[in-house]
Design an enzyme around this catalytic site. Sequence first.
Site, PDB file in Angstrom:
ATOM      1  N   SER A 170       0.831  -1.198   0.000  1.00  0.00           N
ATOM      2  CA  SER A 170       0.000   0.000   0.000  1.00  0.00           C
ATOM      3  C   SER A 170       0.870   1.255   0.000  1.00  0.00           C
ATOM      4  CB  SER A 170      -0.954  -0.050   1.196  1.00  0.00           C
ATOM      5  OG  SER A 170      -1.889   0.988   1.147  1.00  0.00           O
ATOM      6  N   ASP A 235     -10.141  -4.239  -4.897  1.00  0.00           N
ATOM      7  CA  ASP A 235      -9.552  -3.302  -3.937  1.00  0.00           C
ATOM      8  C   ASP A 235     -10.402  -2.034  -3.887  1.00  0.00           C
ATOM      9  OD1 ASP A 235      -7.904  -1.407  -2.578  1.00  0.00           O
ATOM     10  OD2 ASP A 235      -6.126  -2.569  -3.108  1.00  0.00           O
ATOM     11  N   HIS A 264      -8.541  -4.593  -0.269  1.00  0.00           N
ATOM     12  CA  HIS A 264      -7.268  -3.943   0.054  1.00  0.00           C
ATOM     13  C   HIS A 264      -6.540  -4.612   1.215  1.00  0.00           C
ATOM     14  CE1 HIS A 264      -4.402  -0.678  -0.257  1.00  0.00           C
ATOM     15  NE2 HIS A 264      -4.493  -0.442   1.033  1.00  0.00           N
TER      16      HIS A 264
END
Length: 288
Positions: A170, A235, A264
Site C-alpha cells: 500500500s 480493492d 485492500h
Amino acid sequence: MNTLSVKDLCCLFCCPPCPGRIAAKLAFVPPEPTYAIMADESGARWTLHLGEKAEWQYSQRELDSLEMSMAQTSKGSRLACMFVRSAPSAKYTLLFSHGNAVDLGQMSSFYIGLGSRINCNIFSYDYSGYGASTGKPSEGNLYADIEAAWQQMRTRYGVNPENVILYGQSIGTVPTVDLASRFECAAVILHSPLTSGMRVAFPDTKKTYCFDVFPSIDKIAKVSSHVLVIHGTEDEVIDFSHGLAIYERCQHPVEPLWVEGAGHNDVELYSQYLERLRYFVAHELQGP
C-alpha cells in the site's frame, strides 16, 4: 489509506493544492503505538515490549528473537527498526515497508509467519511519526526513512544488496519504488501499489501534475530489478487499475498475482498469496 469526503477534496485541491497536505490526507494515519522499546545501559541493545493491541500470536521465545534497533534519517528522525530472523538458512531478507494505520507491534506476528513460510528473514521499520519512531509523517520523510532503514540493514546486520528483496505494501510501495529506482537489489515486490496521490483521489487523472505526490508511476520504469506486482481485483482503497498500470511500466516484470475478489486488506488470506511468494523466492530468483 483513508476515504476522502467532498469537503476534504475541496480543501486539498484549491488555490493551489499543497503537496504536503495532500500526502497527509491521502495516506498518513499513524495508530496509537502498540509497542515500546527500551535501551540497555550501553544504548546498543534494545528490548521490545508489546502492548495488547499488538495481538502477539507466538511465545516469549519468538518475542525474544526479534532484534530491535534505532536508525537516524537524513531529515532528523530516529526510526524504530525490527530484524526478524525467521529463517536462519535464508538467502534473502525482505526490507518490508508496511501499510498505513499499523506499526511494527501489529506487524510483528505477521512477519514471523510470513518469513518462516517463504524462507526469508525480514527487516522492517516504522515511518517517522509511527510507533516508536520520532518525527512526523510526510512524503519527504518516507524516502529518507527507507534509505535510513536500508543503510541500517546493510551496516548493522551486514545484509548485502544482492540478497535484499524490497517489499512494499500500500503506502509502503511509495518509498519502495523510490529506493528501487536508485539502488540495485535482488528483486521488488509491490503489494497493492498506487500510481500517484492524484490518481487515487481522482481516478480519471491521466498525467502527473507538479503538485502531485507519491508519483510511483513515473519512477517504476527506472527500476532495473525484477518486479512482482500483487493486487486484489476488488480493492476498494487503491483500485486494481493502479496495480495494472504499475505492472505495465516495469522494465522486468514477472508474472503478476491478481487476486480475484480480494480487497485492500485481505490479499494475504488467499492461498495463492503465499504460493506465489514461495515460487518467486525459491525459483524465479534462484540462479543456476
